[in-house]
Design a protein around this motif. Structure first.
Motif, PDB file in Angstrom:
ATOM      1  N   VAL A  14      35.672  38.493  28.269  1.00 19.19           N
ATOM      2  CA  VAL A  14      36.580  38.247  29.381  1.00 19.19           C
ATOM      3  C   VAL A  14      35.847  38.082  30.715  1.00 19.19           C
ATOM      4  O   VAL A  14      36.410  37.559  31.690  1.00 19.19           O
ATOM      5  N   LYS A  15      34.615  38.479  30.819  1.00 20.83           N
ATOM      6  CA  LYS A  15      33.903  38.466  32.104  1.00 20.83           C
ATOM      7  C   LYS A  15      33.814  37.068  32.717  1.00 20.83           C
ATOM      8  O   LYS A  15      34.171  36.882  33.900  1.00 20.83           O
ATOM      9  N   PRO A  16      33.334  36.027  32.000  1.00 18.98           N
ATOM     10  CA  PRO A  16      33.247  34.706  32.650  1.00 18.98           C
ATOM     11  C   PRO A  16      34.607  34.172  33.091  1.00 18.98           C
ATOM     12  O   PRO A  16      34.704  33.449  34.093  1.00 18.98           O
ATOM     13  N   LEU A  17      35.674  34.528  32.362  1.00 16.98           N
ATOM     14  CA  LEU A  17      37.013  34.072  32.766  1.00 16.98           C
ATOM     15  C   LEU A  17      37.436  34.723  34.081  1.00 16.98           C
ATOM     16  O   LEU A  17      37.998  34.060  34.966  1.00 16.98           O
ATOM     17  N   TYR A  18      37.171  36.013  34.234  1.00 13.81           N
ATOM     18  CA  TYR A  18      37.503  36.693  35.491  1.00 13.81           C
ATOM     19  C   TYR A  18      36.685  36.125  36.654  1.00 13.81           C
ATOM     20  O   TYR A  18      37.199  35.968  37.769  1.00 13.81           O
ATOM     21  N   LEU A  19      35.434  35.825  36.406  1.00 16.48           N
ATOM     22  CA  LEU A  19      34.620  35.264  37.486  1.00 16.48           C
ATOM     23  C   LEU A  19      35.146  33.890  37.912  1.00 16.48           C
ATOM     24  O   LEU A  19      35.180  33.573  39.111  1.00 16.48           O
ATOM     25  N   GLN A  20      35.550  33.091  36.913  1.00 15.65           N
ATOM     26  CA  GLN A  20      36.137  31.793  37.265  1.00 15.65           C
ATOM     27  C   GLN A  20      37.450  31.980  38.024  1.00 15.65           C
ATOM     28  O   GLN A  20      37.743  31.248  38.992  1.00 15.65           O
ATOM     29  N   TYR A  21      38.249  32.939  37.573  1.00 13.73           N
ATOM     30  CA  TYR A  21      39.536  33.213  38.210  1.00 13.73           C
ATOM     31  C   TYR A  21      39.316  33.651  39.665  1.00 13.73           C
ATOM     32  O   TYR A  21      39.982  33.159  40.605  1.00 13.73           O
ATOM     33  N   ALA A  22      38.377  34.568  39.875  1.00 12.09           N
ATOM     34  CA  ALA A  22      38.110  35.036  41.239  1.00 12.09           C
ATOM     35  C   ALA A  22      37.550  33.911  42.108  1.00 12.09           C
ATOM     36  O   ALA A  22      37.889  33.801  43.305  1.00 12.09           O
ATOM     37  N   LYS A  23      36.704  33.072  41.534  1.00  8.51           N
ATOM     38  CA  LYS A  23      36.170  31.937  42.291  1.00  8.51           C
ATOM     39  C   LYS A  23      37.295  30.998  42.717  1.00  8.51           C
ATOM     40  O   LYS A  23      37.295  30.443  43.835  1.00  8.51           O
ATOM     41  N   LEU A  24      38.283  30.813  41.830  1.00  6.89           N
ATOM     42  CA  LEU A  24      39.436  29.986  42.180  1.00  6.89           C
ATOM     43  C   LEU A  24      40.183  30.568  43.372  1.00  6.89           C
ATOM     44  O   LEU A  24      40.542  29.837  44.323  1.00  6.89           O
ATOM     45  N   GLU A  25      40.428  31.864  43.351  1.00  3.82           N
ATOM     46  CA  GLU A  25      41.162  32.485  44.446  1.00  3.82           C
ATOM     47  C   GLU A  25      40.357  32.446  45.742  1.00  3.82           C
ATOM     48  O   GLU A  25      40.916  32.275  46.831  1.00  3.82           O
ATOM     49  N   GLU A  26      39.049  32.620  45.625  1.00  2.00           N
ATOM     50  CA  GLU A  26      38.224  32.563  46.833  1.00  2.00           C
ATOM     51  C   GLU A  26      38.213  31.168  47.433  1.00  2.00           C
ATOM     52  O   GLU A  26      38.222  31.012  48.667  1.00  2.00           O
ATOM     53  N   ASP A  27      38.184  30.150  46.586  1.00  3.42           N
ATOM     54  CA  ASP A  27      38.076  28.785  47.087  1.00  3.42           C
ATOM     55  C   ASP A  27      39.421  28.223  47.552  1.00  3.42           C
ATOM     56  O   ASP A  27      39.498  27.531  48.584  1.00  3.42           O
ATOM     57  N   TYR A  28      40.473  28.516  46.787  1.00  2.00           N
ATOM     58  CA  TYR A  28      41.759  27.862  47.061  1.00  2.00           C
ATOM     59  C   TYR A  28      42.899  28.845  47.295  1.00  2.00           C
ATOM     60  O   TYR A  28      43.969  28.432  47.740  1.00  2.00           O
ATOM     61  N   GLY A  29      42.720  30.095  46.985  1.00  2.00           N
ATOM     62  CA  GLY A  29      43.809  31.059  47.105  1.00  2.00           C
ATOM     63  C   GLY A  29      43.586  32.036  48.237  1.00  2.00           C
ATOM     64  O   GLY A  29      43.011  31.706  49.278  1.00  2.00           O
ATOM     65  N   LEU A  30      44.020  33.266  48.012  1.00  2.00           N
ATOM     66  CA  LEU A  30      43.934  34.316  48.998  1.00  2.00           C
ATOM     67  C   LEU A  30      42.807  35.271  48.637  1.00  2.00           C
ATOM     68  O   LEU A  30      42.568  35.565  47.465  1.00  2.00           O
ATOM     69  N   ALA A  31      42.125  35.784  49.676  1.00  2.00           N
ATOM     70  CA  ALA A  31      41.041  36.739  49.441  1.00  2.00           C
ATOM     71  C   ALA A  31      41.576  38.034  48.843  1.00  2.00           C
ATOM     72  O   ALA A  31      40.913  38.681  48.023  1.00  2.00           O
TER      73      ALA A  31
END
Length: 906
Positions: A626-643
């Motif tokens: 699950v680790k790479p999926l969470y990192l991708q998910y967090a990167k998405l929020e950092e780039d396009y979502g909310l901190a």
């Protein structure tokens, strides 16, 4: 008085008899008894026993008188003959006493001819005297006189006589033949005698008769196999002396019967013909043996013998030629020389006159060694004709000879049964077709492939490999459409009628399952991507998905194909189908690729859909993936979502990942939080990490980083408290890095009191780690058996220790709990810091400002402390120690004796 006329002669005779032989006064009682009863055996025997010390001549007279009265007494005859044997034993056999002894035996046998012991004594004596003829005749008389049940006692001596040196062979042979009439089971003794006497003909006949007798059992423990080998050795070594036996048939019978000695028997048969001078026949036997053996060991035996035979023949021919040349050089004139010249003149150019065949013999020897790999390969193929690897090796032996290779391939594909094959049988067909292809004969290569695809292989992958090789051959020769047509033909599903007919037969060939071969479809789709259109390629991919034989890589390839042609939504639909078909861990690559492609394609435009995809992927993923999926998910929020949502994702990640990845995940979490919200925000994350249940080494690492953070922020007391808390996880004997950092921290930011406090904590931690290994855990005490507890109590009482003293001693040695402080019910701290600590009840406790009287050398780290003798003063802990003591009074540890008492009561 008038003298009798015979008195002068009587006195003369008496004068010839020695006085010692006359009866003495001591003999008168025995003589009188014998005169009264001369036929009483006991009287004579008592007389002989009484005169056992008398000279032999006197005893001989007594024996002769007794035997005259009792000629049928076995007891007297036996004793008399034994005494005479003992008398002559030290004398040479030419002495006259031996004649007297033999005469005595002859007189005894007049009445004792039914007594075997008398015969045995006489025969043994004659044998020792080497009177061969007389002994032989006496043996015959004994056999005639004694009953047949006692003949075995005589025959053993008789055979010993005829086995002596100097006995004529014919005489011994006749005796042995008579013995076989008495006991035919001892025919092996006759055979051994014949071999010793070099009577090879009769020995071979007797041995052959033994082997022909199925009811024969060897008294010497030999098996029929051993007898066969002896017969073969006899026939081959003495071939010129034996006739009348069909040696060839005998040895071939042994070859058929005894398969473990085939090599030796073949060489024996060839050796027989060599000794007979039939060299060509011997070569035929060697060739036949090499063509029939099935083991490498037998092959080696025959081949070595064959090579030795050819080498010997070549050497003999060369030696003969050299001798002839030397003789012709020294021969001068004469009629013979003239005749030789005349013969050479007429027969000079005649081909039969060429006696110099050394070149021919050398060529035979070289040909034999050149054929060895082929012959050995034939042996291995006879062991298992379905060994594919050996057939390939056989083909390699004929490199440069296409005709032999084609013949070998033809034989191989006819011989190998795919169901019994060892290896991959389809490689024979492929190599066969490639042979034609290498010689630019595509027509025959296609014929071979066409036959190959009709073979019923054991596995579908074998048939699929043949189809793929066929298509690759067409591609190599630029026949692209034919290759595509082959793939369409191979992947076509059989009709319903064909399936029904096969089901009725009950034997399903691999051709029925070929249309589900993944390898075939993968090759087909590669061809379509390279040579076909997009629509045809999509049709192939869809067919693969419909057949449910797709792999994650095929899903990815299909999606990449659609993305290359700008069909992004269709590609995402393929990803969706892939994640529905596969489970973890196979679906991991599909999810990672799908999510990365989706985010790259839409970014913030379809943020909610991307979040749903990530949530769905995380929900199905196991902890280790699950680790790479969470990192991708967090990167998405950092780039396009909310901190804030990104931090939430990181917070979920540190709880969901595997234990061995939590520390790394917390480091990423802290780094991102510090970058986005600043360093003070990381305090909460550090505290969460420390209390999250990480391993001790990970907690120590986080505490060190946390303390470094507080030091950088100027919070010296907070940093020191963190060091105090982390000290319980750092063993001074192994974790020197932690204590060095704390030491450097106190040197830079502390004072004398804080440095001493650090040293005291270090000693206490070292003591606690040492006691961990020395104190027996209480749970092990509770697991002891009741009998063991009673034995422990009895042992203490026998030692004279009162119960009260034992309990006090146990309480004194028990580890103190006043040095442990609970924080939020989770971890226990060994010591408080020099600053102010916050308590759960929000009550502040003043620090201990009293000076501690310590010796000057106590600041040294190398000081040895007697922990068991002196406790740490309570003044060091202040009111905190007092509170902890009151709370732990009810939970004070029990002594060993108290625990024993309670368990006995239970």
């Amino acid at each position: 008085m008038e003298k009798s006329p015979s008195s002068p002669s009587t006195s003369a005779e008496s004068a010839l008899i020695p006085p010692v032989l006359y009866p003495t006064v001591d003999d008168l009682p025995y003589e009188e008894e014998i005169l009264r009863n001369p036929f009483n055996l006991k009287l004579w025997w008592r007389y002989l026993v009484a005169r056992s010390e008398s000279p032999f001549e006197k005893r001989r007279i007594i024996y002769e008188r007794a035997l005259k009265a009792l000629p049928g007494s076995y007891k007297i005859w036996n004793a008399y003959l034994r005494e005479r044997l003992d008398r002559v034993r030290p004398l040479p056999i030419s002495h006259d006493l031996y004649n007297h002894l033999n005469n005595t035996f002859e007189r005894a046998l007049v009445t004792m001819h039914k007594m075997p012991r008398i015969w045995i004594m006489f025969l043994t004596s004659l044998t020792d005297q080497r009177l061969i003829t007389r002994a032989r005749r006496t043996f015959d008389r004994a056999l005639c006189a004694l009953p047949v049940t006692q003949h075995d006692r005589i025959w053993s001596l008789y055979l010993g006589l005829v086995s002596l040196a100097g006995v004529p062979v014919e005489t011994s042979l006749r005796v042995y033949r008579r013995y076989l009439l008495f006991d035919p089971s001892h025919i092996e003794d006759l055979i051994d005698f014949l071999l010793r006497s070099q009577l090879w003909q009769e020995a071979a006949e007797r041995l052959a008769s033994v082997l022909n007798n199925d009811s024969f059992h060897s008294i010497k423990g030999k098996t029929r196999h051993q007898l066969w080998l002896e017969l073969c050795d006899l026939l081959t070594r003495h071939a010129a002396d034996i006739s009348g036996l069909n040696v060839d048939a005998i040895i071939r019978g042994g070859i058929r019967k005894y398969t473990d000695e085939i090599g030796r028997l073949w060489t024996s048969l060839a050796d027989y013909y060599v000794r007979r001078g039939l060299y060509e026949k011997a070569r035929d036997i060697f060739e036949e043996g090499l063509a029939n053996v099935v083991t490498v060991r037998d092959f080696s035996v025959i081949f070595d013998s064959y090579a030795q035979f050819e080498q010997s023949a070549l050497a003999a021919k060369i030696e003969t030629t050299e001798n002839e040349l030397d003789g012709s050089d020294g021969d001068e004139g004469g009629d013979k020389n003239g005749i030789d010249k005349l013969s050479k003149k007429f027969l000079e150019n005649f081909w039969l006159n060429d006696d110099d065949d050394a070149d021919l013999r050398l060529a035979r020897l070289e040909s034999l060694f050149d054929r060895r790999p082929e012959l050995l390969n034939s042996v291995l193929l006879r062991q298992n004709p379905h060994n594919v690897e050996q057939w390939h090796r056989r083909v390699k032996l004929f490199e440069g000879n296409p005709t032999r290779q084609i013949l070998t391939f033809t034989e191989a594909v006819r011989t190998v049964d795919p169901m019994k094959a060892v290896g991959k049988p389809h490689t024979l067909w492929i190599s066969f077709a490639r042979l034609y292809e290498d010689h630019n004969d595509l027509v025959n290569a296609r014929v071979i492939f066409d036959k190959a695809v009709q073979v019923n292989y054991k596995a579908v992958v074998n048939l699929a490999s043949v189809w793929c090789e066929w298509a690759e051959m067409e591609l190599r020769h630029k026949n692209f459409q034919e290759a595509l047509e082959l793939m369409r033909k191979s992947t076509a599903e059989p009709s319903v009628e064909v399936k029904r007919r096969v089901a009725a037969d009950g034997n399903e060939p691999v051709q029925i399952r070929l249309h589900k071969s993944l390898r075939l479809w993968s090759f087909y789709v590669d061809l379509e991507e390279s040579l076909g259109t997009l629509e045809s390629t999509r049709a192939v991919y869809e067919r693969i998905l419909d057949l449910r034989i797709a792999t994650p890589q095929i899903i990815l390839n299909y999606a990449f194909l659609l993305e290359e042609h700008k069909y992004f939504e269709d590609a995402f639909k393929v990803y969706e189908r892939g994640v529905k078909i596969f489970k973890y861990p196979h679906v991991k690559d599909i999810w990672v690729t799908y999510l990365s492609k989706f985010v790259k394609r839409y970014g913030k435009n379809k943020l909610e859909r991307a979040r749903e995809l990530f949530e769905h992927a995380i929900e199905k993923a196991p902890a280790q993936d699950v680790k790479p999926l969470y990192l991708q998910y967090a990167k998405l929020e950092e780039d396009y979502g909310l901190a804030k949502r990104a931090m939430k994702v990181y917070d979920q990640a540190v709880k969901a990942v595997a234990n061995d990845e939590k520390l790394n995940m917390y480091e990423i979490y802290i780094a991102r939080a510090a970058e986005i919200f600043g360093i003070p925000k990381t305090r909460e994350i550090y505290e969460q990490a420390i209390e999250s249940g990480l391993p001790d080494n990970a907690v120590r690492t986080m505490c060190m980083k946390y303390a470094e953070l507080e030091r950088n922020l100027g919070e010296i007391d907070r940093a020191r408290a963190i060091y105090v808390f982390a000290s319980q996880f750092a063993d001074p004997r192994s974790d020197s890095e932690f204590w060095k950092k704390w030491n450097d921290f106190e040197v830079q930011h502390g004072n004398e009191d804080t440095f001493r406090e650090m040293l005291r904590v270090k000693r206490s931690v070292l003591a606690s780690f040492s006691q961990t290994h020395l104190i027996l855990p209480e749970n092990l005490m509770q697991k002891d058996h009741k009998m063991n507890l009673e034995e422990a109590v009895d042992t203490l009482k026998r030692a004279g220790v009162p119960e009260d003293e034992m309990a006090a001693l146990e309480r004194q040695l028990a580890p103190s709990t006043t040095n442990l402080v609970a924080k939020d019910g989770s971890r226990m701290m060994n010591f408080v810091s020099a600053g102010v600590e916050s308590q759960p009840n929000d009550k502040k406790v003043n620090t201990n400002n009293e000076d501690i009287e310590l010796p000057e050398e106590s600041d040294s780290d190398d000081e040895k402390i007697e922990i068991a003798q002196k406790d740490v003063p309570n003044t060091v802990f202040g009111e905190l120690a007092h509170n902890v003591t009151e709370e732990s009074v009810g939970n004070a540890p029990l002594g060993a004796l108290e625990r024993i008492k309670r368990q006995r009561k239970q």
